[in-house]
Design a protein around this motif. Structure first.
Motif, PDB file in Angstrom:
ATOM      1  N   ALA A   9     -23.688 -52.015  -8.154  1.00 36.32           N
ATOM      2  CA  ALA A   9     -23.835 -50.732  -8.872  1.00 36.32           C
ATOM      3  C   ALA A   9     -22.212 -50.386  -9.664  1.00 36.32           C
ATOM      4  N   THR A  10     -22.370 -49.843 -10.906  1.00 34.36           N
ATOM      5  CA  THR A  10     -20.774 -49.647 -11.173  1.00 34.36           C
ATOM      6  C   THR A  10     -20.640 -47.982 -11.148  1.00 34.36           C
ATOM      7  N   LEU A  11     -19.364 -47.878 -10.694  1.00 33.98           N
ATOM      8  CA  LEU A  11     -18.829 -46.621 -10.596  1.00 33.98           C
ATOM      9  C   LEU A  11     -17.630 -46.210 -11.909  1.00 33.98           C
ATOM     10  N   PRO A  12     -17.865 -45.169 -12.620  1.00 35.02           N
ATOM     11  CA  PRO A  12     -16.942 -45.326 -13.623  1.00 35.02           C
ATOM     12  C   PRO A  12     -15.893 -44.257 -13.636  1.00 35.02           C
ATOM     13  N   VAL A  13     -16.200 -43.318 -12.442  1.00 33.10           N
ATOM     14  CA  VAL A  13     -15.143 -42.387 -12.159  1.00 33.10           C
ATOM     15  C   VAL A  13     -14.614 -42.532 -10.733  1.00 33.10           C
ATOM     16  N   GLY A  14     -13.582 -41.609 -10.251  1.00 29.86           N
ATOM     17  CA  GLY A  14     -12.895 -41.702  -8.861  1.00 29.86           C
ATOM     18  C   GLY A  14     -13.493 -41.201  -7.911  1.00 29.86           C
ATOM     19  N   ASP A  15     -13.163 -41.434  -6.767  1.00 33.23           N
ATOM     20  CA  ASP A  15     -13.836 -40.895  -5.527  1.00 33.23           C
ATOM     21  C   ASP A  15     -13.635 -39.344  -5.219  1.00 33.23           C
ATOM     22  N   GLU A  16     -12.521 -38.769  -6.069  1.00 26.90           N
ATOM     23  CA  GLU A  16     -12.161 -37.416  -5.792  1.00 26.90           C
ATOM     24  C   GLU A  16     -13.191 -36.492  -6.755  1.00 26.90           C
ATOM     25  N   VAL A  17     -13.848 -37.130  -7.708  1.00 29.93           N
ATOM     26  CA  VAL A  17     -14.843 -36.168  -8.625  1.00 29.93           C
ATOM     27  C   VAL A  17     -15.870 -35.662  -7.670  1.00 29.93           C
ATOM     28  N   ARG A  18     -15.711 -34.174  -7.946  1.00 28.50           N
ATOM     29  CA  ARG A  18     -16.816 -33.187  -7.180  1.00 28.50           C
ATOM     30  C   ARG A  18     -17.868 -32.806  -8.180  1.00 28.50           C
ATOM     31  N   HIS A  19     -18.998 -32.595  -7.792  1.00 27.69           N
ATOM     32  CA  HIS A  19     -19.964 -32.452  -8.361  1.00 27.69           C
ATOM     33  C   HIS A  19     -21.157 -31.676  -7.566  1.00 27.69           C
ATOM     34  N   TRP A  20     -22.312 -31.240  -8.441  1.00 31.79           N
ATOM     35  CA  TRP A  20     -23.342 -30.349  -7.850  1.00 31.79           C
ATOM     36  C   TRP A  20     -24.696 -30.980  -7.879  1.00 31.79           C
ATOM     37  N   PHE A  21     -25.304 -31.320  -6.802  1.00 32.09           N
ATOM     38  CA  PHE A  21     -26.562 -32.120  -6.721  1.00 32.09           C
ATOM     39  C   PHE A  21     -27.626 -31.604  -6.027  1.00 32.09           C
ATOM     40  N   ALA A  22     -29.030 -32.276  -6.333  1.00 30.54           N
ATOM     41  CA  ALA A  22     -30.132 -31.852  -5.681  1.00 30.54           C
ATOM     42  C   ALA A  22     -31.002 -33.016  -5.671  1.00 30.54           C
ATOM     43  N   SER A  23     -31.775 -33.319  -4.578  1.00 34.26           N
ATOM     44  CA  SER A  23     -32.601 -34.285  -4.450  1.00 34.26           C
ATOM     45  C   SER A  23     -33.816 -34.047  -5.225  1.00 34.26           C
ATOM     46  N   PRO A  24     -34.566 -35.176  -5.776  1.00 34.86           N
ATOM     47  CA  PRO A  24     -35.646 -35.090  -6.750  1.00 34.86           C
ATOM     48  C   PRO A  24     -36.943 -34.291  -5.818  1.00 34.86           C
ATOM     49  N   ARG A  25     -37.054 -34.345  -4.508  1.00 32.11           N
ATOM     50  CA  ARG A  25     -37.946 -33.342  -3.789  1.00 32.11           C
ATOM     51  C   ARG A  25     -37.516 -31.942  -4.038  1.00 32.11           C
ATOM     52  N   ARG A  26     -36.315 -31.593  -3.945  1.00 28.20           N
ATOM     53  CA  ARG A  26     -36.032 -30.279  -3.955  1.00 28.20           C
ATOM     54  C   ARG A  26     -36.000 -29.806  -5.545  1.00 28.20           C
ATOM     55  N   ALA A  27     -35.893 -30.629  -6.461  1.00 27.42           N
ATOM     56  CA  ALA A  27     -35.913 -30.303  -7.761  1.00 27.42           C
ATOM     57  C   ALA A  27     -37.418 -30.010  -8.078  1.00 27.42           C
ATOM     58  N   VAL A  28     -38.368 -30.764  -7.522  1.00 22.62           N
ATOM     59  CA  VAL A  28     -39.747 -30.494  -7.706  1.00 22.62           C
ATOM     60  C   VAL A  28     -40.114 -29.140  -6.938  1.00 22.62           C
ATOM     61  N   GLU A  29     -39.457 -28.853  -5.756  1.00 22.82           N
ATOM     62  CA  GLU A  29     -39.804 -27.299  -4.976  1.00 22.82           C
ATOM     63  C   GLU A  29     -39.335 -26.302  -6.239  1.00 22.82           C
ATOM     64  N   PHE A  30     -38.046 -26.733  -6.768  1.00 23.73           N
ATOM     65  CA  PHE A  30     -37.573 -25.583  -7.696  1.00 23.73           C
ATOM     66  C   PHE A  30     -38.424 -25.265  -8.878  1.00 23.73           C
ATOM     67  N   VAL A  31     -38.975 -26.228  -9.435  1.00 23.49           N
ATOM     68  CA  VAL A  31     -40.189 -26.045 -10.692  1.00 23.49           C
ATOM     69  C   VAL A  31     -40.895 -25.407 -10.059  1.00 23.49           C
ATOM     70  N   LEU A  32     -41.747 -25.867  -8.939  1.00 30.73           N
ATOM     71  CA  LEU A  32     -42.941 -25.137  -8.502  1.00 30.73           C
ATOM     72  C   LEU A  32     -42.725 -23.710  -8.112  1.00 30.73           C
ATOM     73  N   LYS A  33     -41.833 -23.502  -7.658  1.00 31.14           N
ATOM     74  CA  LYS A  33     -41.097 -22.014  -7.160  1.00 31.14           C
ATOM     75  C   LYS A  33     -41.121 -21.238  -8.539  1.00 31.14           C
TER      76      LYS A  33
END
Lengths: 329, 329
Positions: free
Chosen positions: A208-232
């Motif tokens: 797999a290729t990584l186009p950015v550095g290790d220090e890049v911080r971001h905001w994540f959710a798993s697919p399972r959580r995302a589906v829970e969010f949509v249902l809720k």
């Protein structure tokens, strides 16, 4: 209970369809019929529920009106061109992400005028509505200043959702999903695609290729959580939302380096060694314009919950996509 | 230097046209031609500049393209349905304020694609893009959460302006005008119309109605300042604006009571006695959703300046509209 899913063929759409069929009800009422709409024909799972697949472009004349004429109780509007593609193809992005959304809302408004129809409408938005500069933790009152056409189109969708809901044409709720990791399947054209790629591919023994550095911080959710969010979002009480009908969803704030460490724990050194660092300034610029963390007070108060760690996100991926051979997808 | 004014027949449009003809140049280049477009035919003042009036609906097919085909160096987009009317007529508000704006921007984009055309485009927005709750002094990073369809349409215009400028199709700048007082002429359908009415009518010996209480605080600019803002927006350096292309304009933060005290100083007790208090909850709700004061740091740094007091605002009204018998209008 009749349900319409727009963008049913996408990753969230397919998982949402499966989750609804397992659940069998929504807001306490049994699901009798579901319409699965997407630009391409969606697979219709075997089910006791009346399922109908519609292949149509929401931005084309008459399509939205025909779908809304069924008067679905709940509309899930997940259909969108992803960020990288909307940036590469300006006209297509505006046609699908803005015109398609507006056609849908207008069809609901016309049905409201004709019959008093007022569905719950769940709209998936994105943290790409925010620009720079941003504080380290983004408050709920942060200005929308997107740095991409995709973010612009989602921000406009949020504004329309709020106005159509304020007018009483629909009971709309928008949810700004964190970046979904680990997306199953093949890479897509989203600028955020590598966040999944650097975990999914090495866990399957692939590079797999990584186009950015290790220090890049971001905001994540798993697919399972995302589906829970949509249902809720389909069931939650919207009466306290006021005019701000779109909520930041809870997420996991983590760096690329932290994701890689979780990969090391799950897949060992040989998995980490499959990550090839290929810095890409165009991707880096888009990602760096995105937020690192939120203070999603309103969503937390309504009971939306985040993933706890990247270890949990990887474990869910292995359970849902690898161990079960994709059966839960 | 060719100039296109959309909404040329409105109050700001007429004053802007007159100011441009007096000034004779913009950005240091002599004005050779001006097109004055509005839904109704605009009066064409006598002038050595080539003036053309066009009566057309910007949202109608082909209108924007025909106007942009002249490749004006500067486009002033002032055309809009006002707040009260956009709230009363949902379809008309979206057609004029959203579709009209998008047609214009699309016409510019197509001309850009054909010839590299990239005009300065000045878009007048409004403080109605903000909702509630708001802090007493609104920062430049405040979320756009409009409580009216007009505010929604202006917020969407700002987002489109930013994206089309980021893409390089135009050099756009938006300015959020304070509420204009004292508007000359007759009352219009804006919910904010009474702010002018309670000064303009009594100064002319006529009665006026006041639908809200003395304690209501709001954000104001005189017509003369508003025209200065629009002119300055055409000339200012936009290179430091980044993706937030719309600026809060400086204004005077004052209460209805303070306006009435200034009226007392200018027109005496008999003028104040002409104000009839008729509380109107619908107007009150709209006005209370609007901001009371801003911290317009970016505009101040670029040299935009506010009125000093309501006494100054009344003095300017008497100079521009009453003493000169409307000649400067």
């Amino acid at each position: 209970m009749k349900i319409l899913i727009l963008g049913a063929g996408g990753m969230i759409g397919r998982k949402l369809t499966a989750a609804l069929l397992r659940k069998g009800e929504l807001t306490g009422r049994p699901i009798q019929a579901m319409t699965l709409a997407d630009v391409v024909e969606t697979d219709v799972p075997a089910s006791s529920v009346a399922l109908r697949a519609v292949a149509a472009d929401l931005s084309a004349p008459g399509v939205a009106a025909e779908l809304v004429a069924e008067r679905p109780d709940i509309v899930f509007h997940l259909a969108a061109i992803v960020s990288g593609e909307a940036e590469a193809d300006f006209e297509k992005g505006y046609r699908i992400n803005l015109d398609g959304t507006r056609e849908l809302f207008e069809a609901v408004r016309r049905e409201h005028a004709a019959s008093g129809y007022q569905p719950r409408l769940v709209f998936t938005s994105s943290v790409a509505v925010f620009g720079q500069p941003l504080p380290p933790v983004v408050p709920e009152t942060q200005v929308l200043a997107p740095l991409s056409s995709y973010g612009t189109q989602k921000a406009i969708g949020e504004l329309l959702l709020a106005d159509y809901s304020r007018r009483g044409f629909m009971d709309g709720i928008g949810i700004r999903l964190p970046t979904i990791v680990i997306r199953p399947g093949k890479p897509n054209k989203a600028a955020s695609g590598f966040f999944s790629g650097i975990l999914r591919e090495p866990l399957a023994g692939l590079p797999a290729t990584l186009p950015v550095g290790d220090e890049v911080r971001h905001w994540f959710a798993s697919p399972r959580r995302a589906v829970e969010f949509v249902l809720k979002a389909a069931e939650v009480d919207t009466s306290g939302l006021g005019v701000r009908r779109t909520l930041d969803m809870p997420g996991l704030s983590a760096t690329v380096g932290e994701a890689i460490e979780a990969l090391r724990r799950a897949g060992g050194e040989e998995a980490v060694a499959l990550i090839q660092r290929e810095p890409d300034d165009a991707v880096k610029r888009i990602i760096e314009s995105w937020p690192e963390a939120f203070d999603p007070q309103r969503a937390l108060a309504l009971g939306f919950e985040a993933d706890a760690s990247f270890d949990e996100i990887i474990r869910r991926h292995l359970e849902d996509e690898v161990a079960g051979n994709g059966k839960r997808a």
